[in-house]
Motif scaffolding. Structure first.
Motif, PDB file in Angstrom:
ATOM      1  N   CYS A  68     -13.047 -10.666 -34.199  1.00  0.00           N
ATOM      2  CA  CYS A  68     -13.184 -10.408 -35.625  1.00  0.00           C
ATOM      3  C   CYS A  68     -12.648  -9.016 -35.961  1.00  0.00           C
ATOM      4  O   CYS A  68     -12.978  -8.045 -35.286  1.00  0.00           O
ATOM      5  CB  CYS A  68     -14.654 -10.520 -36.020  1.00  0.00           C
ATOM      6  SG  CYS A  68     -14.975 -10.058 -37.728  1.00  0.00           S
ATOM      7  N   CYS A  89     -20.609 -11.741 -38.582  1.00  0.00           N
ATOM      8  CA  CYS A  89     -20.734 -10.774 -39.680  1.00  0.00           C
ATOM      9  C   CYS A  89     -20.442 -11.414 -41.032  1.00  0.00           C
ATOM     10  O   CYS A  89     -20.564 -10.767 -42.071  1.00  0.00           O
ATOM     11  CB  CYS A  89     -19.808  -9.583 -39.462  1.00  0.00           C
ATOM     12  SG  CYS A  89     -18.060  -9.928 -39.750  1.00  0.00           S
ATOM     13  N   CYS A 145     -15.956 -15.533 -39.549  1.00  0.00           N
ATOM     14  CA  CYS A 145     -16.771 -14.951 -38.490  1.00  0.00           C
ATOM     15  C   CYS A 145     -18.224 -15.276 -38.786  1.00  0.00           C
ATOM     16  O   CYS A 145     -18.752 -14.902 -39.839  1.00  0.00           O
ATOM     17  CB  CYS A 145     -16.566 -13.445 -38.400  1.00  0.00           C
ATOM     18  SG  CYS A 145     -17.638 -12.679 -37.165  1.00  0.00           S
ATOM     19  N   CYS A 148     -16.142  -6.937 -37.076  1.00  0.00           N
ATOM     20  CA  CYS A 148     -17.260  -6.639 -36.167  1.00  0.00           C
ATOM     21  C   CYS A 148     -16.889  -6.785 -34.696  1.00  0.00           C
ATOM     22  O   CYS A 148     -17.699  -6.513 -33.823  1.00  0.00           O
ATOM     23  CB  CYS A 148     -18.447  -7.536 -36.496  1.00  0.00           C
ATOM     24  SG  CYS A 148     -18.232  -9.241 -35.939  1.00  0.00           S
TER      25      CYS A 148
END
Ligand SMILES: [Zn+2]
Length: 172
Positions: free
Chosen positions: A32, A70, A67, A35
């Protein structure tokens, strides 16, 4: 290596190569951008279902990144897909499934891709030249030599298992 330049069926292999690439791109695991957790890149669900464009290799697609860790949600349109390296074709994020192996880099788009590599590496060395009936011919031909080398088998299979363990079973 093979040196068998007059193998029949080149056209057929070419078809399968495209199919192969397309098959695994329906879900690509990446890091990601926000994050650094495990995110998924997939073709944008609203992208035109243009089979001809896909088959012709145009790959002018919209991609979506999600994602779960997050909550990042992002779309991207690219004019050309990045294929054949350790990044996803849309956002060019590093693949989640990649690790140094035998001094090289072993990578896969997703767990199904890992499974195929594992099956091939395990089977290939039982009988030289034997192809899995369901393995795209071109995938086999495109595998780097180090991945096919008998002396690397143990480390390659160990790396594949370790990479697979980073994806929880319920997410495969
Ligand atoms: Zn994230």
């Amino acid at each position: 290596m093979s040196g068998n330049a007059s193998a029949p069926g080149d056209r057929f292999q070419d078809q399968r190569e495209r199919k192969y690439g397309y098959d695994f791109l329906d879900e690509v695991l990446v890091r990601c951008p926000r994050c650094d957790g495990r995110a998924v890149v997939m073709p944008h669900p609203g992208a035109p279902d243009d089979g001809d464009a896909a088959v012709s290799g145009a790959m002018n697609f919209r991609w979506r990144l999600r994602c779960r860790e997050c909550g990042l949600f992002k779309d991207e349109t690219v004019a050309s897909a990045a294929l054949g390296g350790p990044v996803d074709p849309g956002f060019r994020r590093p693949l989640w499934l990649q690790e140094s192996c035998c001094g090289q880099l072993l990578w896969a788009y997703n767990v199904r891709h890992l499974d195929l590599l594992e099956a091939y590496v395990a089977a290939k060395l039982r009988e030289r030249g034997e192809l899995l009936p369901w393995a795209p011919t071109s995938l086999v031909e495109r595998l780097p030599t180090w991945l096919k080398a008998a002396k690397n088998r143990t480390e390659v299979l160990r790396t594949i298992r370790r990479l697979r363990s980073t994806v929880p079973a319920e997410d495969r």
